[in-house]
Design an enzyme around this catalytic site. Structure first.
Site, PDB file in Angstrom:
ATOM      1  N   GLY A  26     -46.011   8.753 -36.977  1.00  0.00           N
ATOM      2  CA  GLY A  26     -45.377   8.043 -38.090  1.00  0.00           C
ATOM      3  C   GLY A  26     -45.914   8.529 -39.420  1.00  0.00           C
ATOM      4  CB  THR A 158     -52.601   5.406 -37.885  1.00  0.00           C
ATOM      5  OG1 THR A 158     -52.094   4.100 -37.563  1.00  0.00           O
ATOM      6  CG2 THR A 158     -54.061   5.403 -37.521  1.00  0.00           C
ATOM      7  CB  ILE A 159     -50.012   2.116 -41.805  1.00  0.00           C
ATOM      8  CG1 ILE A 159     -48.987   1.786 -40.726  1.00  0.00           C
ATOM      9  CG2 ILE A 159     -49.466   3.150 -42.761  1.00  0.00           C
ATOM     10  CD1 ILE A 159     -47.770   1.046 -41.278  1.00  0.00           C
ATOM     11  CG  ASP A 160     -50.575   0.696 -36.461  1.00  0.00           C
ATOM     12  OD1 ASP A 160     -49.902   0.382 -37.453  1.00  0.00           O
ATOM     13  OD2 ASP A 160     -50.081   0.828 -35.318  1.00  0.00           O
ATOM     14  NE  ARG A 195     -35.030 -21.518 -47.562  1.00  0.00           N
ATOM     15  CZ  ARG A 195     -34.071 -20.922 -48.255  1.00  0.00           C
ATOM     16  NH1 ARG A 195     -34.330 -19.856 -48.973  1.00  0.00           N
ATOM     17  NH2 ARG A 195     -32.849 -21.392 -48.240  1.00  0.00           N
ATOM     18  N   GLY A 203     -48.365  -2.794 -36.596  1.00  0.00           N
ATOM     19  CA  GLY A 203     -49.645  -3.036 -35.927  1.00  0.00           C
ATOM     20  C   GLY A 203     -49.366  -3.330 -34.469  1.00  0.00           C
ATOM     21  CD  GLN A 307     -45.729  -3.153 -42.762  1.00  0.00           C
ATOM     22  OE1 GLN A 307     -46.776  -3.669 -42.409  1.00  0.00           O
ATOM     23  NE2 GLN A 307     -44.688  -3.091 -41.969  1.00  0.00           N
ATOM     24  NE  ARG A 308     -44.297   5.075 -40.692  1.00  0.00           N
ATOM     25  CZ  ARG A 308     -43.707   5.080 -39.485  1.00  0.00           C
ATOM     26  NH1 ARG A 308     -44.176   4.287 -38.539  1.00  0.00           N
ATOM     27  NH2 ARG A 308     -42.705   5.855 -39.217  1.00  0.00           N
TER      28      ARG A 308
HETATM   29  O1  F6P Z   1     -47.788   4.572 -36.695  1.00  0.00           O
HETATM   30  C1  F6P Z   1     -47.822   3.424 -35.934  1.00  0.00           C
HETATM   31  C2  F6P Z   1     -46.731   2.514 -36.338  1.00  0.00           C
HETATM   32  O2  F6P Z   1     -46.926   2.216 -37.670  1.00  0.00           O
HETATM   33  C3  F6P Z   1     -46.690   1.267 -35.444  1.00  0.00           C
HETATM   34  O3  F6P Z   1     -47.330   0.150 -35.980  1.00  0.00           O
HETATM   35  C4  F6P Z   1     -45.213   1.038 -35.243  1.00  0.00           C
HETATM   36  O4  F6P Z   1     -44.964   0.410 -34.014  1.00  0.00           O
HETATM   37  C5  F6P Z   1     -44.661   2.417 -35.279  1.00  0.00           C
HETATM   38  O5  F6P Z   1     -45.457   3.121 -36.197  1.00  0.00           O
HETATM   39  C6  F6P Z   1     -43.183   2.497 -35.607  1.00  0.00           C
HETATM   40  O6  F6P Z   1     -42.854   3.800 -35.932  1.00  0.00           O
HETATM   41  P1  F6P Z   1     -41.426   4.501 -35.820  1.00  0.00           P
HETATM   42  O7  F6P Z   1     -40.382   3.438 -36.014  1.00  0.00           O
HETATM   43  O8  F6P Z   1     -41.430   5.494 -36.926  1.00  0.00           O
HETATM   44  O9  F6P Z   1     -41.370   5.166 -34.501  1.00  0.00           O
END
Ligand code: F6P
Length: 382
Positions: A26, A158-160, A195, A203, A307-308
């Site tokens: 990702g 990795t954002i995770d 709400r 994650g 988030q990315r």
């Molecule tokens: O890189 C890991 C991640 O951010 C996970 O948290 C998420 O499940 C995944 O990427 C989703 O990535 P894509 O939709 O690009 O395959």
């Protein structure tokens, strides 16, 4: 397969050694900064003179896919490599995503093992060294190639933030900033309407994004994959909040979080080339459950790839810089099979094997409040 370094001292001429660089998995913010600083450090005139080694930089497109697709493949209609110069990458650190492209291609996929093609391409493209920028999957492939004799080093992203042996992985801080900014926006609308908002973050196995994003934005409840939640307890906490006079609540939930006794909620059936399920939907599931019990209007929002995306924050630009420089330092020292890492305030390196051998997860005992489903309230133990 990889030739020895030869240095010709005649007339000051030196043979050029080729470094290939790729980004896999990702995308995230900070990748372009890392690429820029690999290129700048490798091609730096002054450093080349003192090292007595000259490098040439080659960008490999679309991660491992650039090394598995045969030239002319219909899935790969453009050149799979490009020569990178200092001038070319000068402004890259300001931009999100990866200018080299990425993919989730696994050359060692047991159903379609193309690792021999990768080895052949590394030889044909005359890549003496390889810098792989990625998470557990990309670096897992890098480690296997290293064991097959390729001179490879890794940079963690990795954002995770779930790679072991490093306190930081590129992209994380920018993603936490996105979560914080979006929740700031949600607060005003949630409060106006009284709400509950459930915000689903990425994650898969690790709850760092939800935890630190939730802490930064002051979320009322934070749910992470490391601790299975009980819906009744969530409802109890929500009603308690309302009794104390809260007009609205923000719940942050990681995509991999799950109720006690259930498995993760998936968006689509199937797995990717690395065997991962496609997660998603826990936010929506929770919003429905909460409304059914509390009758308080509850909405959900999935932040997903927001988030990315976007420009890297200052921290990711700097960490990309330090990791990029350190990766070339490893190559100069011929210290292969390593991943650069940030540990206890210092840039250092660890074996790739160590980084991928287990996931870096939130420690429930010291970093999570299992009663209030939130971040810890005691930091310095008495
Ligand atoms: O890189 C890991 C991640 O951010 C996970 O948290 C998420 O499940 C995944 O990427 C989703 O990535 P894509 O939709 O690009 O395959």
């Amino acid at each position: 397969m990889v030739k020895d370094r030869e240095i010709s001292l005649y007339g000051g001429k030196m043979e050029k050694n080729r470094i290939g660089v790729l980004t896999g998995g990702g995308d995230c913010a900070g990748l372009n900064s890392a690429i820029k600083w690999v290129v700048k450090t490798a091609l730096d005139d002054r450093l080349q003179r003192t090292r007595k080694i000259r490098y040439e930089m080659v960008g490999i497109r679309d991660g491992w896919k650039g090394l598995v697709c045969p030239e002319g493949d219909e899935d790969f209609p453009y050149p799979r490599i490009c020569i990178l110069t200092e001038e070319m990458v000068r402004t890259w650190d300001r931009y999100g995503g990866t200018n080299l492209g990425t993919s989730r291609t696994n050359p060692y996929d047991p159903k379609n093992d193309r690792s021999k093609i990768v080895l052949k391409n590394i030889e044909q493209l005359r890549l003496d060294y390889l810098v792989a920028i990625g998470g557990e999957d990309t670096l897992g492939v890098a480690n296997k190639l290293y064991l097959e004799g390729v001179n490879v080093v890794g940079i963690p992203k990795t954002i995770d933030k779930d790679l072991s042996g490093t306190d930081y992985t590129l992209g994380f801080e920018t993603a936490v900033n996105v979560i914080t900014e979006e929740i700031d926006r949600l607060r005003t609308t949630a409060g106006s309407h009284r709400r509950i908002f459930v915000v689903e973050t990425m994650g898969r196995h690790a709850g760092w994004l939800a935890l630190e994003g939730g802490e930064s934005s002051g979320a009322y409840i934070i749910l992470i994959p490391e601790y299975n939640f009980e819906i009744e307890r969530i409802n109890e906490l929500l009603m308690e909040g309302r009794r104390k006079g809260a007009r609205y609540e923000i719940i942050v939930v990681a995509e991999g979080a799950k109720p006690v006794g259930s498995s993760e909620i998936i968006k689509e059936e199937g797995i990717d080339g690395f065997g991962h399920k496609m997660l998603g939907g826990v936010g929506e599931f929770l919003a429905k459950e909460i409304f059914q019990s509390t009758k308080i209007e509850t909405r959900s929002i999935t932040l997903s790839h927001l988030q990315r995306g976007g420009a890297p924050c200052a921290y990711d630009r700097r960490m990309g810089r330090y990791f990029g420089i350190a990766a070339v330092n490893l190559i100069v020292k011929e210290d292969f099979g390593k991943m650069v890492s940030y540990r206890n305030g210092r840039i250092t390196s660890i074996p790739l094997q160590e980084a991928i051998s287990r996931l870096n997860l939130v420690d429930i005992r010291t970093q999570y409040d299992t009663e209030r489903y939130n971040g810890r309230r005691t930091i310095l133990s008495s």
